[in-house]
Scaffold this active site. Structure first.
Site, short mmCIF file in Angstrom:
data_model
loop_
_atom_site.label_atom_id
_atom_site.label_comp_id
_atom_site.label_asym_id
_atom_site.label_seq_id
_atom_site.Cartn_x
_atom_site.Cartn_y
_atom_site.Cartn_z
N ASP A 300 0.87 -1.17 0.00
CA ASP A 300 0.00 0.00 0.00
C ASP A 300 0.92 1.23 0.00
O ASP A 300 2.14 1.12 0.16
CB ASP A 300 -0.98 -0.02 1.18
CG ASP A 300 -2.21 0.85 0.86
OD1 ASP A 300 -2.15 1.63 -0.11
OD2 ASP A 300 -3.21 0.76 1.58
C1 BGC Z 1 -5.00 3.24 0.07
C2 BGC Z 1 -5.18 2.22 -1.03
C3 BGC Z 1 -5.09 2.89 -2.37
C4 BGC Z 1 -3.75 3.58 -2.47
C5 BGC Z 1 -3.50 4.24 -3.80
C6 BGC Z 1 -3.77 4.09 -0.14
O1 BGC Z 1 -3.73 5.17 0.74
O2 BGC Z 1 -4.96 2.59 1.30
O3 BGC Z 1 -6.41 1.56 -0.88
O4 BGC Z 1 -5.27 1.97 -3.40
O5 BGC Z 1 -3.67 4.56 -1.47
O6 BGC Z 1 -4.26 5.34 -3.99
#
Ligand code: BGC
Length: 766
Positions: A300
């Site tokens: 993530d």
């Molecule tokens: C989130 C993810 C997301 C990623 C990209 C993160 O902060 O937890 O779910 O896909 O950002 O935007």
């Protein structure tokens, strides 16, 4: 192909094709297995051509940095990223969208780097792209797998037309805690429903053929247990036991792998002391070994870096070592792999086999997407112009929006509204809202592009419609990046609203949460109507009791006062682009509501976590007059509205619940049937739900577990016999060691229209 450098890819690919000894005509005849083999051989061949730095580059993903309409970035981080891209040190990018923009970065990767390996382009296509569908939790309330699949399909068509080939969806996190803002992104609290929806969404995004230009790779996230974040607080710690992990958290992820999901994302939480980005147990042992997943795992956002904050790694170097060894294949915007991994390999701390494996997984997905055959397959301007925000997509968005609404209460049949001759007061801060109904995670949508409830209702009938806001919900504007500021002081509009209500036959009140009050980093400690809305509701109620409450929300709310006093309540979630049209159609009865709650609505925050499939305890509710049993002294155990609950404008009756036989061998299929009748006055759709209870088992089993459902339409007076099959997959469970077993003994079966169904029968496995 555009310039001399692109010749490199062509020649590189022809070498690869020679290496695997396959030409195009042969390709058509080959089976899927052969296709996989060929891709694996291509991956190996390409890997053999790559330098260590190029390999590590594939494991590096950057957020968009390119001011496409402006000059090439000159300063700081953006400049470094740009240089890395030119060197072939970037494997994927996120948040670059639009054909022109995607093409610009893809061109650099393909035409200016040594090997010309295309980028994978990711984006959070969570519930639509330009056309916004209901938030995922709302869609889950439809229990309509076909409609959910279609919604993901449309999202994929639009996103792919804008150059994107990878979505960070579906989120398949089970959660029992509505304080956690991200419940809006998932399918609710139940692993069975969650698994079915995970499959439908993966299928919708990926279609049947990933090489098509309108299918995109899906990503099951957040692996794993993020939904159990302590106290519902975002980015918090998770400490859960084995039975919850295996029986509730993991099943939807496993289901996603079964439907061929190409990527996984790990997450920001720890699991029992191990930040999941560093969890070999989850990423290697379970996902890649036990489940045989051959796609790749992306971190993530900067979660590899965050291993330092967790106190699991002392610095970037150690974070890179731990995460790569644990099986995190790609570093999303963490800048850790790109700076540390090559040196770690050179000094012998990380085995090159770890890198080779990760890169192979990433390249495999790129091959499977057909990016090597045509890196610009998602970059077609005509396609972009013709396939985004189309009328057809808006129609589909309206369809799923109607199906997602859940009728919680309808005393004296206040709904459906009469189409003529009524004086309606439409009150509430969300009634004319065009932004909030888009919900969170709608980065590609135009702001204020939803049809408001006011617009929808104005267009729908000849009734007199008197709109008054009453109070503001938020102060000023709000965006994805900002905390909402709730209005708690300005009550000026209440008087006017009360006056309007006084004159009206019916009052429709649109209240609830703003779309940016749920989603990532939007945890709440209270689940009431935010701001001054409760005061507005009670003030209006004091002068006119004929209130229909349309509850806009991204999570279950504890609307206990409303549930007691307001005659009609319907959950309108955040329904996306077509919100107002969907609400109008349902309120006026042209669509008979059929949604069912995918998450329990609590009576108070103190009941949380509250979920239907809880365990029985040694002191369950025994109606004893003493106090020594599992309960609260100031609140009932029962929820405000249970999981699976939702009314219709008609009534359904259940009879003749039967199991064909009463004793079965352990591996037998148990056939269950029930007669469901439409005993009301209009045609309607019912989600017939089947729950089981494994009465005695070697580990404590839930009091009920959903194990089947059937969405059926019934004409007035019609009766249908609904059949269910219970197989080993539904009757077994995971031990605390993660082994799936099925045990002999008595089972109870409950069938009905919600998780509190009373109709019961039993059978025995021997
Ligand atoms: C989130 C993810 C997301 C990623 C990209 C993160 O902060 O937890 O779910 O896909 O950002 O935007």
């Amino acid at each position: 192909m555009h310039n001399s450098t692109s010749v490199k890819i062509i020649s590189c690919l022809s070498i690869l094709l020679m290496l695997v000894g396959c030409d195009n005509s042969e390709k058509n005849k080959i089976t899927i297995q052969n296709k996989d083999n060929i891709i694996n051989q291509k991956v190996d061949s390409l890997l053999a051509l790559m330098t260590l730095e190029e390999k590590v580059g594939q494991m590096n993903m950057y957020n968009g940095f390119w001011e496409v309409t402006g000059p090439v970035p000159k300063e700081g981080n953006a400049k470094t990223k740009y240089e890395h891209l030119k060197k072939g040190w970037v494997g994927g990018m996120l948040n670059v969208r639009g054909v022109e923009n995607v093409k610009k970065v893809q061109q650099i990767a393909v035409e200016e780097t040594r090997l010309g390996i295309p980028l994978i382009i990711g984006f959070d296509v969570i519930h639509g792209f330009k056309t916004i569908n209901p938030i995922p939790l709302a869609e889950a309330a439809s229990w309509d797998l076909e409609a959910i699949e279609k919604s993901a399909r449309i999202a994929a068509i639009e996103a792919s037309a804008a150059g994107i080939n990878w979505t960070f969806a579906p989120m398949v996190d089970i959660s029992r805690d509505p304080r956690w803002g991200r419940v809006m992104e998932g399918a609710g609290e139940d692993p069975y429903l969650g698994s079915k929806i995970a499959k439908a969404r993966v299928k919708g995004f990926q279609g049947d053929d990933l090489t098509k230009a309108n299918t995109i790779a899906a990503c099951a996230k957040h692996f794993a247990a993020y939904g159990f974040t302590e106290a519902g607080k975002e980015y918090n710690t998770v400490d859960i036991g084995a039975s919850t992990l295996y029986n509730s958290v993991l099943p939807p992820f496993k289901a996603a792998t079964e439907s061929g999901v190409r990527t996984f994302m790990n997450s920001f939480n720890d699991l029992n002391g191990v930040p999941v980005t560093a969890s070999k147990f989850l990423q290697r042992d379970i996902l890649k070994t036990e489940w045989n997943f051959d796609g790749f795992v992306v971190s993530d956002w900067a979660s590899i870096y965050e291993l330092i904050n967790w106190g699991r790694a002392k610095d970037e170097k150690e974070a890179a070592k731990i995460a790569s060894k644990a099986g995190s294949d790609m570093d999303m915007e963490g800048n850790i792999y790109i700076t540390e991994l090559a040196n770690l390999v050179k000094e012998g701390t990380v085995d090159i086999a770890v890198i080779n494996e990760a890169v192979s997984r990433i390249l495999r997905v790129k091959f499977q997407l057909g990016l090597f055959d045509d890196p610009y397959k998602y970059c077609n301007l005509k396609n972009e112009k013709e396939n985004i925000g189309t009328k057809l997509h808006q129609e589909e968005a309206l369809d799923i929006a109607k199906k997602s609404m859940v009728l919680l209460k309808n005393e004296n049949n206040l709904l459906p509204l009469k189409k003529e001759g009524q004086h309606i007061a439409l009150i509430g801060p969300l009634a004319a809202e065009k932004n909030s109904p888009l919900g969170n995670w709608r980065l590609a949508a135009d702001d204020n592009s939803a049809v408001s409830v006011l617009e929808g209702m104005q267009a729908y009938s000849k009734n007199i419609l008197n709109h008054k806001k009453g109070v503001n919900l938020i102060e000023g504007n709000t965006t994805f990046f900002h905390k909402v500021k709730i209005n708690t002081t300005n009550k000026n509009g209440i008087k006017e609203a009360v006056l309007a209500a006084k004159k009206a036959d019916i009052v429709v009140m649109v209240l609830g949460e703003h779309g940016f009050q749920s989603g990532e980093s939007r945890s709440r400690t209270r689940l009431d109507l935010p701001g001054l809305q409760q005061e507005l509701l009670e003030s209006v109620f004091a002068v006119n009791k004929n209130i229909v409450l349309v509850l806009n929300t991204g999570r279950p709310l504890a609307i206990t006062w409303a549930a007691k006093h307001i005659p009609s309540i319907i959950v309108g979630w955040q329904l996306g682009s077509q919100t107002g049209n969907a609400v109008a159609e349902v309120l006026y009865g042209d669509y008979n509501p059929s949604g069912k709650l995918p998450m329990t609505f609590p009576k108070s925050v103190g009941q949380i976590p509250i979920y239907y499939n809880h365990k029985n305890t040694g002191r369950p509710d025994n109606n004893a007059s003493n106090v020594f049993w599992s309960h609260y002294i100031d609140e009932a155990n029962s929820p405000l509205y249970p999981f699976g609950f939702g009314l219709s404008y008609t009534n359904f009756t259940y009879k003749n619940l039967k199991v064909k036989g009463s004793n079965f061998f352990i591996n037998a299929t148990v056939n269950v049937s029930v007669d469901v009748s439409n005993s009301g006055n209009i045609k309607g759709k019912e989600v017939v739900q089947l729950y089981i209870r494994d009465v005695v088992a070697s580990i404590v089993r839930p009091v009920r577990e959903l194990k089947g459902f059937n969405l059926t339409t019934l004409n007035v007076g019609e009766t249908k016999t609904i059949q269910f099959e219970l197989t080993k997959a539904q009757l077994g469970f995971y031990t605390n060691k993660g082994v799936f077993i099925i045990e002999p003994g008595d089972f109870e079966v409950y069938v009905g229209g919600n998780s509190d169904a009373k109709l019961k029968t039993t059978f025995n496995l021997e």
